[in-house]
Design an enzyme around this catalytic site. Sequence first.
Site, short mmCIF file in Angstrom:
data_model
loop_
_atom_site.label_atom_id
_atom_site.label_comp_id
_atom_site.label_asym_id
_atom_site.label_seq_id
_atom_site.Cartn_x
_atom_site.Cartn_y
_atom_site.Cartn_z
N ASP A 181 0.84 -1.16 0.08
CA ASP A 181 0.01 -0.04 -0.02
C ASP A 181 0.73 1.11 0.03
O ASP A 181 1.88 1.17 0.27
CB ASP A 181 -1.02 -0.14 1.20
CG ASP A 181 -0.10 -0.51 2.52
OD1 ASP A 181 1.00 -0.49 2.71
OD2 ASP A 181 -1.11 -0.86 3.48
N ASN A 200 -7.48 -2.82 13.86
CA ASN A 200 -9.23 -3.22 13.65
C ASN A 200 -9.16 -4.44 12.81
O ASN A 200 -10.18 -4.59 12.35
CB ASN A 200 -9.64 -2.15 13.02
CG ASN A 200 -8.90 -1.61 11.88
OD1 ASN A 200 -8.20 -2.29 11.30
ND2 ASN A 200 -9.39 -0.58 11.34
N HIS A 249 -7.27 -5.04 10.15
CA HIS A 249 -6.88 -4.77 8.58
C HIS A 249 -5.58 -5.41 8.16
O HIS A 249 -4.66 -5.54 8.93
CB HIS A 249 -7.03 -3.05 8.21
CG HIS A 249 -5.96 -2.12 8.82
ND1 HIS A 249 -5.82 -1.01 8.96
CD2 HIS A 249 -4.35 -2.56 8.98
CE1 HIS A 249 -4.78 -0.53 9.50
NE2 HIS A 249 -4.02 -1.49 9.21
N GLU A 290 -9.65 -2.16 5.13
CA GLU A 290 -10.37 -1.82 6.51
C GLU A 290 -11.59 -2.45 6.54
O GLU A 290 -12.17 -3.00 5.73
CB GLU A 290 -10.63 -0.16 6.32
CG GLU A 290 -9.63 0.82 6.12
CD GLU A 290 -8.75 0.75 7.37
OE1 GLU A 290 -8.61 0.07 8.46
OE2 GLU A 290 -8.11 1.89 7.68
C1 F6R Z 1 1.43 -1.47 6.23
C2 F6R Z 1 0.32 -2.22 6.14
C3 F6R Z 1 -0.76 -2.06 7.47
C4 F6R Z 1 0.14 -2.53 8.80
C5 F6R Z 1 -0.62 -2.53 10.10
C6 F6R Z 1 -0.20 -2.70 11.18
O1 F6R Z 1 1.92 -1.44 4.88
O2 F6R Z 1 -0.21 -2.75 5.32
O3 F6R Z 1 -1.59 -3.07 7.26
O4 F6R Z 1 0.77 -3.79 8.55
O5 F6R Z 1 -1.48 -1.11 9.91
O6 F6R Z 1 0.87 -1.78 11.62
P1 F6R Z 1 1.90 -1.71 12.61
O7 F6R Z 1 2.93 -2.81 12.47
O8 F6R Z 1 2.48 -0.38 12.80
O9 F6R Z 1 1.24 -1.93 13.75
#
Ligand code: F6R
Length: 241
Positions: free
Chosen positions: A67, A136, A138, A143
């Site tokens: 992303d 959440n 994701h 989301e």
């Molecule tokens: C990042 C991504 C997100 C993160 C998720 C967890 O490329 O795709 O899905 O993996 O938000 O983020 P952290 O590791 O910062 O808790």
Amino acid sequence: MKICRTKDYKDLSRKAANIIRAQVIMKPDCILGLATGSSPVGTYEKLIEWYKKGDLDFSKVTSINLDEYKGLQPDNSQSYRYFMNTNFFDHINIEKSNTFVPDGLETDSEKACRDYDKIIENCNGVDLQLLGLGHNGHIGFNEPSDVFPSGTHCVDLTPSTINANKRFFDSEADVPRQAYTMGIRSIMLAKKIVVVVSGREKAEILKKVVCGPITPQVPASVLQLHGDVTIVADEAALSQL
Ligand code: F6R
């Protein structure tokens, strides 16, 4: 789903990096699906360390990131392209031209998503997809919603995600409100998936992902349907399982 229980974040990072190391050794021209965020930083550090020791060669590897924020310049310190360069690509011998991140500067969302899907298609399948887990549920920026989105799409970030990610920005107002993300179908098509999850604040959602119903309200729950998923999680993250 296989669960690899680790003592702490350091142990988690070493074990996740070991799985990626095996992939790169077994198939030097593999396609790696990569993630940003705090969870994989230690994994990238370990891979860099082994590269520097001469144990790993990334010269034939292609990477596709999950992303990117819409509207951020690649050299903006909060963009995911910048994150990948500074946390990983700048320190290994991967060809930058073989590293892909959605084009956050493309204002035409449909075009940005179509172009990225073409890139994914041309790669002929991700061998190993590395994922983090959002608070959440994701994965990528898929989301919670009423359906599992299929291909690359533009998302409105939820308040929970904006709140979780504001720690990287000067203020919450600076967090972009939209992002381009690979869809669930593209993630599920990866041959192998590794999810890195650390910390007590992820324990509740991790339990739902592993033991709860498969629902787009908890996007990562779809991983229960994949044939080769390894969750590498520390004791704190596994405390409710
Ligand atoms: C990042 C991504 C997100 C993160 C998720 C967890 O490329 O795709 O899905 O993996 O938000 O983020 P952290 O590791 O910062 O808790």
